[in-house]
Design a protein around this motif. Structure first.
Motif, PDB file in Angstrom:
ATOM      1  N   UNK A   1       0.490  -1.366  -6.020  1.00 52.59           N
ATOM      2  CA  UNK A   1       0.048  -0.622  -4.835  1.00 52.59           C
ATOM      3  C   UNK A   1      -1.478  -0.753  -4.751  1.00 52.59           C
ATOM      4  N   UNK A   2      -1.934  -1.517  -3.794  1.00 51.33           N
ATOM      5  CA  UNK A   2      -3.318  -1.969  -3.777  1.00 51.33           C
ATOM      6  C   UNK A   2      -4.330  -0.872  -3.422  1.00 51.33           C
ATOM      7  N   UNK A   3      -3.892   0.197  -2.788  1.00 50.44           N
ATOM      8  CA  UNK A   3      -4.837   1.277  -2.464  1.00 50.44           C
ATOM      9  C   UNK A   3      -4.625   2.496  -3.363  1.00 50.44           C
ATOM     10  N   UNK A   4      -3.978   2.280  -4.497  1.00 50.19           N
ATOM     11  CA  UNK A   4      -3.766   3.340  -5.482  1.00 50.19           C
ATOM     12  C   UNK A   4      -4.487   2.923  -6.766  1.00 50.19           C
ATOM     13  N   UNK A   5      -5.676   3.487  -7.002  1.00 55.91           N
ATOM     14  CA  UNK A   5      -6.494   3.078  -8.149  1.00 55.91           C
ATOM     15  C   UNK A   5      -5.767   3.295  -9.469  1.00 55.91           C
ATOM     16  N   UNK A   6      -5.016   4.366  -9.559  1.00 58.06           N
ATOM     17  CA  UNK A   6      -4.298   4.660 -10.786  1.00 58.06           C
ATOM     18  C   UNK A   6      -3.229   3.602 -11.060  1.00 58.06           C
ATOM     19  N   UNK A   7      -2.514   3.203 -10.017  1.00 60.76           N
ATOM     20  CA  UNK A   7      -1.480   2.171 -10.175  1.00 60.76           C
ATOM     21  C   UNK A   7      -2.111   0.833 -10.523  1.00 60.76           C
ATOM     22  N   UNK A   8      -3.220   0.503  -9.874  1.00 61.74           N
ATOM     23  CA  UNK A   8      -3.884  -0.776 -10.144  1.00 61.74           C
ATOM     24  C   UNK A   8      -4.384  -0.839 -11.581  1.00 61.74           C
ATOM     25  N   UNK A   9      -5.004   0.240 -12.058  1.00 64.50           N
ATOM     26  CA  UNK A   9      -5.528   0.238 -13.420  1.00 64.50           C
ATOM     27  C   UNK A   9      -4.392   0.199 -14.436  1.00 64.50           C
ATOM     28  N   UNK A  10      -3.338   0.972 -14.185  1.00 59.74           N
ATOM     29  CA  UNK A  10      -2.219   0.999 -15.109  1.00 59.74           C
ATOM     30  C   UNK A  10      -1.535  -0.346 -15.232  1.00 59.74           C
ATOM     31  N   UNK A  11      -1.294  -1.011 -14.098  1.00 58.55           N
ATOM     32  CA  UNK A  11      -0.654  -2.326 -14.133  1.00 58.55           C
ATOM     33  C   UNK A  11      -1.593  -3.394 -14.706  1.00 58.55           C
TER      34      UNK A  11
ATOM     35  N   UNK B   1      10.324  -1.908   0.326  1.00 59.28           N
ATOM     36  CA  UNK B   1      11.514  -1.761  -0.526  1.00 59.28           C
ATOM     37  C   UNK B   1      12.794  -2.083   0.248  1.00 59.28           C
ATOM     38  N   UNK B   2      12.686  -2.081   1.566  1.00 58.55           N
ATOM     39  CA  UNK B   2      13.829  -2.457   2.408  1.00 58.55           C
ATOM     40  C   UNK B   2      13.786  -3.947   2.742  1.00 58.55           C
ATOM     41  N   UNK B   3      12.610  -4.426   3.127  1.00 56.29           N
ATOM     42  CA  UNK B   3      12.492  -5.835   3.480  1.00 56.29           C
ATOM     43  C   UNK B   3      11.028  -6.205   3.684  1.00 56.29           C
ATOM     44  N   UNK B   4      10.700  -7.427   3.295  1.00 53.66           N
ATOM     45  CA  UNK B   4       9.372  -7.980   3.561  1.00 53.66           C
ATOM     46  C   UNK B   4       9.580  -9.221   4.425  1.00 53.66           C
ATOM     47  N   UNK B   5       8.964  -9.223   5.573  1.00 53.26           N
ATOM     48  CA  UNK B   5       9.149 -10.305   6.536  1.00 53.26           C
ATOM     49  C   UNK B   5       8.734 -11.647   5.938  1.00 53.26           C
ATOM     50  N   UNK B   6       9.607 -12.642   6.094  1.00 50.78           N
ATOM     51  CA  UNK B   6       9.315 -13.981   5.583  1.00 50.78           C
ATOM     52  C   UNK B   6       8.077 -14.571   6.251  1.00 50.78           C
ATOM     53  N   UNK B   7       7.932 -14.341   7.529  1.00 47.41           N
ATOM     54  CA  UNK B   7       6.798 -14.912   8.266  1.00 47.41           C
ATOM     55  C   UNK B   7       5.467 -14.309   7.845  1.00 47.41           C
ATOM     56  N   UNK B   8       5.511 -13.134   7.227  1.00 51.20           N
ATOM     57  CA  UNK B   8       4.260 -12.507   6.782  1.00 51.20           C
ATOM     58  C   UNK B   8       3.741 -13.108   5.478  1.00 51.20           C
TER      59      UNK B   8
ATOM     60  N   UNK C   1       0.867  -1.185   0.000  1.00 52.01           N
ATOM     61  CA  UNK C   1       0.000   0.000   0.000  1.00 52.01           C
ATOM     62  C   UNK C   1       0.901   1.231   0.000  1.00 52.01           C
ATOM     63  N   UNK C   2       0.299   2.386  -0.099  1.00 45.88           N
ATOM     64  CA  UNK C   2       1.096   3.605  -0.051  1.00 45.88           C
ATOM     65  C   UNK C   2       1.831   3.732   1.285  1.00 45.88           C
ATOM     66  N   UNK C   3       1.233   3.130   2.315  1.00 49.51           N
ATOM     67  CA  UNK C   3       1.850   3.195   3.639  1.00 49.51           C
ATOM     68  C   UNK C   3       3.022   2.224   3.779  1.00 49.51           C
ATOM     69  N   UNK C   4       2.919   1.023   3.141  1.00 49.75           N
ATOM     70  CA  UNK C   4       3.959   0.000   3.314  1.00 49.75           C
ATOM     71  C   UNK C   4       4.992   0.000   2.192  1.00 49.75           C
TER      72      UNK C   4
END
Length: 735
Positions: free
Chosen positions: A275-285, A240-247, A232-235
């Motif tokens: 980016x799931x809460x960005x409508x423009x990004x979702x539509x573009x992708x 970009x630094x790290x995504x927890x494996x356990x998540x 999301x825009x928040x995460x």
């Protein structure tokens, strides 16, 4: 002299061959058994070791035919000629046992005769030895081993071999130029061996492309979506630094490990790379799905998982082991397993059937949907078509689907010797028409005709008449290719609309990338799911008896009534062939005087001009049964939405417009039914399509007249059908 069991010939190939058992129609197989379950029991009780083995192996799967009378269960067994090149190449030396108990109508087989031999058996077993053991029965040889764990050496070796065979043998599957990364991709080779991070690809402004790189994509069912990590825009910055494996849910974790094991660094997963809460990004992708999946080296498909918590690799059923003795009393192990059915990739009709003769949707049985839930999802269908290769993980085996065919662990999916049913070829046909168009364009460029300004590169601004779909100045091979592409497009829409979407607003968005891939072939405008050159594609109709509704679209989407996308709840079918054009044309005013329109998720007005258009009365015959009537002659009518409700509500006696469009090779008349707008007398909405095979005189019990009689009953003023183009015509604006 030792007697040989007449039921099974001791499962010895040479004895059956001497008895004339070799199949005349199939030199690769040898019929050894053709009996019933009670007969097998009887032979077992008389001491036949081979029949005892067949009986035990069959009864180990008794839950499949629980409650069926044994005298209705038929058994057939055949082995394969090891000298046959195909059999030898695929190492198929097992004994194939077919068990049948169902008739085509769903009942049970009755009597002593074996019925329904042409249908696929209700249960298909294979008896085999492992690589080191010998068999006391010459009809039972070594079987092909299936990997128990894909991430172990044997599983990875099989996956690599199938991919290598695809790359070395299939011209269409090879990447002819370096691929670029998507906008975002997961780096799975981060310093932390268990961690991953989100990588934003560098964009080259001068080249207008992202950095080069080979990557894999994941296709999976979201399920409820709970527990799936999302960017999301928040995460975004923290990911970009790290995504927890356990998540990560099990499917994501196993996809990461497989990506690493195959030697790749980059992996694309929708929930993390958009980016799931960005409508423009979702539509573009979403619009870039053809690039994302089309440039992927391999799509990993969690085909048998209902959601991402179930993992990429479902547990596989292990074969049963049966101990048998030979004539000297030595023990041997025989393995028995159900032969992989290949689930939704195979159909209940024979190999070689033309696409026009297929029963559509291809295979949407409850069993297929249960075993391969991913293939029931509409977005996954798009991803599957666009990917050069898809490695499906199912409950029985790995299946590699590519632009030129299939491979599987058992080696039988595309081999008619072992399974004569037709394999779903839409991905291959889709890739073929795109390749043909690309090759033609390269030839044109080589001849100096590829500058994009010639007549063959322009789009008809007005849809062509029905029987004349060629472009002005276009070559016949171009016409043929475009008609072929339109047929495949129609098939894709039927299959797509059979599949499930969580959000109505995705209905046209999910198809935009497929349309973009076909656009160079179609050379046509594209508006709300409709190629503007084709009048015939307007003759879509929902499957008979479906309970349809109008979808709920996003505010910026305007999906008109003439588009198939305006109906949800049923597969959509098309009429793409006609015996006679009834002087009906369709055009889009938005295309006049300009280049072809590209409007993938929103529609515009359509103009229909017809020589045979007339007012008819709508009648309610019974609950959800309707007809149209004029001059005391009526025809059956099936509206788009049934039962009638909302904007599609019609009142008995209401006046509608019936537009005859074409006469088909089925000797029927096909037309559109329009309803006048209450706010604008010049504007109409489509409420249905009808196909008239016969017309009935009201208030009589006489035999119905054939479809052609409708001309004289509803259009008595038309004296010469050959002069329709020169006679008066009416134009309707359809919204």
């Amino acid at each position: 002299m030792v007697s040989v069991c007449a039921t099974c010939n001791g499962l010895q190939k040479h004895l059956r061959a001497l008895d004339g058992g070799l199949q005349e129609t199939d030199s690769a197989s040898l019929r050894l058994v053709n009996t019933t379950l009670p007969s097998l029991r009887h032979s077992t009780n008389r001491g036949c070791r081979a029949c005892a083995l067949l009986l035990q192996g069959t009864l180990l799967h008794h839950e499949r035919f629980a409650g069926i009378k044994e005298d209705g269960i038929k058994i057939k067994a055949e082995s394969f000629d090891s000298s046959n090149p195909t059999s030898a190449r695929n190492a198929q030396a097992h004994l194939s046992v077919e068990v049948r108990w169902k008739a085509h109508d769903g009942g049970c087989c009755e009597g002593d005769e074996l019925e329904h031999e042409e249908s696929y058996p209700d249960l298909k077993l294979e008896f085999f030895t492992d690589q080191d053991d010998q068999s006391p029965f010459s009809a039972i040889g070594r079987g092909r081993q299936m990997s128990e764990n894909t991430l172990r050496d044997s599983g990875l070796s099989i996956a690599r071999r199938m991919i290598s065979d695809c790359l070395s043998s299939h011209f269409r599957c090879r990447q002819v130029k370096p691929t670029t990364l998507p906008k975002r991709v997961l780096d799975v080779l981060d310093d932390d061996s268990n961690g991953i991070r989100l990588h934003e690809a560098k964009f080259d402004q001068q080249e207008q492309r992202y950095e080069f790189g080979e990557y894999l994509t994941l296709s999976h069912c979201w399920g409820s979506g709970r527990g799936i990590p999302k960017t999301t825009r928040k995460t975004l910055e923290s990911f970009k630094k790290s995504i927890s494996w356990s998540s990560l849910p099990s499917t994501f974790q196993e996809a990461v490990v497989l990506t690493r094991s195959l030697g790749f660094r980059w992996l694309w997963i929708d929930s993390l790379c958009i980016v799931q809460d960005d409508d423009s990004d979702k539509l573009g992708e979403s619009f870039n799905t053809d690039d994302i999946y089309g440039n992927s080296f391999l799509t990993i498909a969690a085909t048998s998982a209902v959601d991402s918590s179930k993992g990429l690799f479902p547990p596989k059923s292990q074969p049963f082991k049966i101990q048998v003795t030979d004539s000297k009393g030595s023990l041997h192990k025989i393995y028995v397993r159900e032969q992989p059915s290949h689930y939704s990739f195979k159909a209940p009709f024979d190999e070689g059937a033309h696409m026009n003769d297929w029963e559509l949707p291809f295979n949407s049985t409850a069993e297929a949907n249960l075993q391969t839930p991913l293939l029931k999802r509409a977005w996954a269908y798009t991803e599957r078509l666009l990917s050069p290769r898809v490695l499906h993980f199912t409950q029985s085996e790995m299946i590699l689907e590519c632009k030129e065919g299939y491979q599987c662990e058992c080696g039988r999916i595309d081999d008619p010797i072992f399974d004569a049913r037709t394999t779903d070829s839409v991905k291959q046909d889709f890739a073929r028409v795109i390749a043909e168009s690309s090759n033609r364009e390269e030839m044109d460029n080589g001849n100096g005709n590829g500058n994009g300004n010639g007549n063959d590169r322009r789009i008809d601004s007005v849809a062509s008449q029905l029987a004349a779909t060629s472009l002005s100045g276009a070559s016949q091979d171009l016409v043929h290719t475009r008609e072929d592409a339109l047929q495949i497009w129609s098939y894709i829409i039927t299959e797509f609309t059979e599949r499930d979407l969580t959000y109505d607003a995705d209905r046209l968005v999910a198809l935009a990338a497929i349309a973009r891939s076909l656009s160079p072939t179609m050379k046509s405008g594209y508006i709300a799911g409709q190629w503007t050159f084709s009048t015939l594609n307007l003759l879509w109709h929902p499957k008979e008896g479906a309970q349809c509704r109008r979808p709920r679209f996003a505010p910026e989407q305007n999906v008109p009534s003439w588009s198939w996308a305006s109906i949800e709840g049923s597969p959509i079918f098309f009429d793409n062939a006609t015996a006679m054009d009834l002087a009906c044309t369709a055009s889009f005013p938005a295309e006049r005087g300009r280049k072809s329109v590209w409007s993938p998720i929103s529609g515009v007005d359509l103009e229909i001009t017809a020589a045979l258009a007339t007012e008819v009365n709508f009648r309610l015959e019974a609950s959800n049964e309707y007809s149209l009537s004029k001059n005391n002659v009526s025809v059956e009518f099936r509206p788009d939405v049934s039962p009638l409700r909302g904007a599609d509500t019609l009142q008995p006696g209401e006046t509608l417009i019936c537009v005859l469009v074409s006469m088909t090779f089925r000797s029927s008349l096909i037309g559109l039914v329009l309803k006048q707008s209450k706010n604008n007398a010049q504007v109409y909405r489509r409420v249905g399509r009808f196909e008239c095979y016969e017309c009935q005189r009201d208030g009589t019990d006489t035999e119905p007249d054939d479809a052609e009689s409708l001309f004289e009953h509803w259009f008595p003023e038309v004296e010469d059908m050959t002069q329709l183009d020169d006679g008066p015509q009416r134009t309707f604006i359809v919204v």
